[in-house]
Scaffold this active site. Sequence first.
Site, PDB file in Angstrom:
ATOM      1  N   HIS A   1       0.821  -1.215   0.000  1.00 47.11           N
ATOM      2  CA  HIS A   1       0.000   0.000   0.000  1.00 47.11           C
ATOM      3  C   HIS A   1       0.853   1.263   0.000  1.00 47.11           C
ATOM      4  O   HIS A   1       0.389   2.340   0.440  1.00 47.11           O
ATOM      5  CB  HIS A   1      -0.949  -0.006   1.206  1.00 47.11           C
ATOM      6  CG  HIS A   1      -2.324   0.479   0.889  1.00 47.11           C
ATOM      7  ND1 HIS A   1      -2.729   1.782   1.053  1.00 47.11           N
ATOM      8  CD2 HIS A   1      -3.405  -0.179   0.395  1.00 47.11           C
ATOM      9  CE1 HIS A   1      -3.988   1.921   0.698  1.00 47.11           C
ATOM     10  NE2 HIS A   1      -4.428   0.733   0.285  1.00 47.11           N
TER      11      HIS A   1
ATOM     12  N   HIS B   1      -6.967  -2.903 -10.759  1.00 46.90           N
ATOM     13  CA  HIS B   1      -7.365  -2.521  -9.400  1.00 46.90           C
ATOM     14  C   HIS B   1      -8.864  -2.252  -9.398  1.00 46.90           C
ATOM     15  O   HIS B   1      -9.384  -1.590 -10.292  1.00 46.90           O
ATOM     16  CB  HIS B   1      -6.591  -1.264  -9.006  1.00 46.90           C
ATOM     17  CG  HIS B   1      -6.885  -0.749  -7.642  1.00 46.90           C
ATOM     18  ND1 HIS B   1      -7.593   0.420  -7.416  1.00 46.90           N
ATOM     19  CD2 HIS B   1      -6.557  -1.219  -6.415  1.00 46.90           C
ATOM     20  CE1 HIS B   1      -7.671   0.652  -6.118  1.00 46.90           C
ATOM     21  NE2 HIS B   1      -7.050  -0.323  -5.484  1.00 46.90           N
TER      22      HIS B   1
END
Length: 284
Positions: free
Chosen positions: A87, A187
Amino acid sequence: NAPIYELLGGKARDKIQVYNWIGGDRPSAVAKEAQEQIAAGFTAVKMNATEEMHYVDSFAKVQEVVDRVAAVREVGGKDLGIGIDFHGRVTKTMAKVLAKELEPLHPMFIEEPVLPENNEALRDIANLTSIPIATGERMFTRWDFKHLLAQGYVDIIQPDVSHAGGILEVRKIAAMAEAYDVALAPHCPLGPIALAACLQVDACSPNAFIQEQSLGIHYNEGSDLLDYLVDPAVFRYSGGYVQIPEGPGLGIEVNEERVRAAAKEGHNWRNPVWRRHDGTVAEW
């Protein structure tokens, strides 16, 4: 009256493997979450790797990450695909340490080991590990991806159809990646409409290998996002794969009355603000 993939050259596949997100940064039962996904028929999951980390942090935090991933590997066995999302929370220094320590657990990929502003650091990480490196959710045009692909240190790109210019732009990005022998895994944390758009790209992109989905997990509370479709069963699952919808357009029909009602309700979700022990702001 044609599905979008027909307008983009036709299907390269009938179905694609999918994965669900299981948490991981502050877990109490990440192995249990993985087991639930396996029981539901999924053959791959993605988990967050870390909580807050400093520029150089303790090995205790590294070991916590390894232990969490090891717990998922234990319940899933060698066949479970495990994506590990950094992340962008860690620096190049800690990403190198983590990648080396995680390698024996054979992750499917590590995602955003560094922020996209620091993509030059992928060279050092790639030279230290055989784990496939994925990134791209915060990159928005083919010109962003042009430099990343030319550098040669990424194995999987993850453009977001909702943010990176839509279906056609992401299809162009996918074609660029294919020329560099790089895989595509779009994504998709934003629900069924975004998923339907991603599946149109996946359908006609030979280098797509897996699809993220989030139909009721990310950023919504108290309502399954599939409530916003007239026919939630349009996504047909079997053996860890989802069939490519074959209806016209995106292949879905939106429940407009439900959307209008939700717009009146609004939502209270806000981006979390994380701080390290010394008070400095940490990447969420």
